[in-house]
Design an enzyme around this catalytic site. Sequence first.
Site, PDB file in Angstrom:
ATOM      1  N   HIS A 127       0.870  -1.184   0.000  1.00  0.00           N
ATOM      2  CA  HIS A 127       0.000   0.000   0.000  1.00  0.00           C
ATOM      3  C   HIS A 127       0.904   1.230   0.000  1.00  0.00           C
ATOM      4  CE1 HIS A 127      -2.792   2.938   1.852  1.00  0.00           C
ATOM      5  NE2 HIS A 127      -3.770   2.146   1.460  1.00  0.00           N
ATOM      6  N   ASP A 204       3.023  -4.630   8.035  1.00  0.00           N
ATOM      7  CA  ASP A 204       1.809  -3.829   7.889  1.00  0.00           C
ATOM      8  C   ASP A 204       0.633  -4.801   7.956  1.00  0.00           C
ATOM      9  OD1 ASP A 204      -0.397  -2.498   7.021  1.00  0.00           O
ATOM     10  OD2 ASP A 204       0.486  -1.775   5.143  1.00  0.00           O
ATOM     11  N   GLN A 207      -4.535  -5.284   6.747  1.00  0.00           N
ATOM     12  CA  GLN A 207      -5.523  -6.191   6.127  1.00  0.00           C
ATOM     13  C   GLN A 207      -5.472  -7.598   6.702  1.00  0.00           C
ATOM     14  OE1 GLN A 207      -7.848  -5.160   4.230  1.00  0.00           O
ATOM     15  NE2 GLN A 207      -7.083  -3.152   3.600  1.00  0.00           N
ATOM     16  N   LYS A 230     -10.517  -0.749  10.321  1.00  0.00           N
ATOM     17  CA  LYS A 230     -10.663  -1.936   9.464  1.00  0.00           C
ATOM     18  C   LYS A 230     -10.980  -3.166  10.302  1.00  0.00           C
ATOM     19  CE  LYS A 230      -7.367  -0.188   6.107  1.00  0.00           C
ATOM     20  NZ  LYS A 230      -8.114   0.361   4.976  1.00  0.00           N
ATOM     21  N   CYS A 368      -4.782   2.500  -3.659  1.00  0.00           N
ATOM     22  CA  CYS A 368      -3.546   3.020  -3.045  1.00  0.00           C
ATOM     23  C   CYS A 368      -2.400   2.030  -3.218  1.00  0.00           C
ATOM     24  CB  CYS A 368      -3.744   3.340  -1.565  1.00  0.00           C
ATOM     25  SG  CYS A 368      -4.918   4.651  -1.299  1.00  0.00           S
TER      26      CYS A 368
HETATM   27  N1  PMP Z   1      -1.767  -0.805   4.626  1.00  0.00           N
HETATM   28  C1  PMP Z   1      -2.710  -1.521   4.014  1.00  0.00           C
HETATM   29  C2  PMP Z   1      -2.381  -2.889   3.485  1.00  0.00           C
HETATM   30  C3  PMP Z   1      -3.989  -0.979   3.860  1.00  0.00           C
HETATM   31  O1  PMP Z   1      -4.938  -1.685   3.238  1.00  0.00           O
HETATM   32  C4  PMP Z   1      -4.261   0.305   4.369  1.00  0.00           C
HETATM   33  C5  PMP Z   1      -5.630   0.950   4.202  1.00  0.00           C
HETATM   34  N2  PMP Z   1      -6.224   0.758   2.964  1.00  0.00           N
HETATM   35  C6  PMP Z   1      -3.234   0.985   5.020  1.00  0.00           C
HETATM   36  C7  PMP Z   1      -2.005   0.408   5.142  1.00  0.00           C
HETATM   37  C8  PMP Z   1      -3.442   2.347   5.590  1.00  0.00           C
HETATM   38  O2  PMP Z   1      -4.372   2.311   6.602  1.00  0.00           O
HETATM   39  P1  PMP Z   1      -4.955   3.685   7.204  1.00  0.00           P
HETATM   40  O3  PMP Z   1      -5.405   4.490   6.031  1.00  0.00           O
HETATM   41  O4  PMP Z   1      -6.072   3.239   8.069  1.00  0.00           O
HETATM   42  O5  PMP Z   1      -3.837   4.314   7.954  1.00  0.00           O
END
Ligand code: PMP
Length: 411
Positions: A127, A204, A207, A230, A368
Amino acid sequence: MPSATSLDVTAIRKDFPILAQQVHGEPLIYLDNAATSQKPKCVIEALTRFYQMDNANIHRGVHQLSERSTQSYEAARGKVQRFLNAANSREIIFVRGATEGINLVAQTYGRTHVSAGDEIVISAMEHHSNIVPWQMLCEEKGAVLRVIPINDRGELEFDQFEKLLNHRTRLVAVSHVSNALGTINPVREIVNTAHSWNVPVLIDGAQAVPHMKVDVRNLDCDFYVFSSHKVFGPTGIGVLYGREQLLEDMPPYQGGGDMISSVTFEKTTYNDLPYKFEAGTPNIAGVIGLGAAIDYLDQIGMDAVAAHEHDLLEYGTRALESISGLRLIGTAREKAGVLSFVIDGVHPHDAGTILDREGVAVRAGHHCAQPVMDRFGVSATTRASLAFYNTREDIDALVAGIQKVKEVFTV
Ligand code: PMP
């Protein structure tokens, strides 16, 4: 057809008031859980109760309300510690979300350990949150970002990862589960391999945490981040887990109240963990809401969640694979939660809009993760993403919606 697993989804869905509505005159089918998940009543009630009964600032008040809010805030830290099986609650830092957790590590651990010519290893499926903070650090320090490639299924090429590690590697940062592809990465093996070079690993987990049991001690990782929103909790709050010794040695991230133990104009000494990293009044209600979400998940059981979603993913994969002109993007052997696809001759945004008219909420775009889109030669995908409150009927509605899309475009 009902799910083959034991989760009582009919009862569970009653806990999520938002799911019982219609959009465009159709029952809502919510399949955008990777973007954000819905909140059970107990989370909503925890927020309301806090503001109705306990609202006060934490850690500094001598009065009843402040004691109560401090107690609930710190109790939630203990819940997160147990949820992740961290050794100590000092290792749990509350941040705004996964993004801030990664930025914190880049700006503190990264800035003190990375110099010109050093290397940071990420993967091709990250991401943007797990790319850009490292790029910024590399730019500042004259360091180099190295990227583990992925194969056509969307799996990491492990042998290439092993080849990337060397005596200049300072950190490995990889996703546990890809938001764009659903790939579950072999993070335990990644940690083992990186540790054989004495290189710490940040995972990270944005997910992963909503879909499976995560045990940071078993993974042996050095940092782990996730976002509350999430994982069925409120927005604006998240968690950075860090190994205690690493956190102890790191400089603070932001300066301000709560992160100090004494201040004079000549010198400030910093507070102990975890407060050293929690400058300013935090998102107290958010933390308490996250604690309520964890209680809820504990009750359901993450193994039951994982089994139910695995069934849905297999059911959905079979259904989508049988649609002509549809290509699944991300077919890793180990997958969680995500069905990302493109349809010949249809822009993913158009597919998303037509699905919305059918009541089916999905996401269309690059998620993203633009480098992932580049890797698969597409500019965007349509993505259905699952939670434990989804059903096979939801998948059937998605499939019917896709047939509608195809009719509109006469594909
Ligand atoms: N890493 C991953 C794999 C994600 O899916 C996301 C959110 N789509 C993020 C980081 C960022 O999370 P946040 O926007 O809640 O900080």
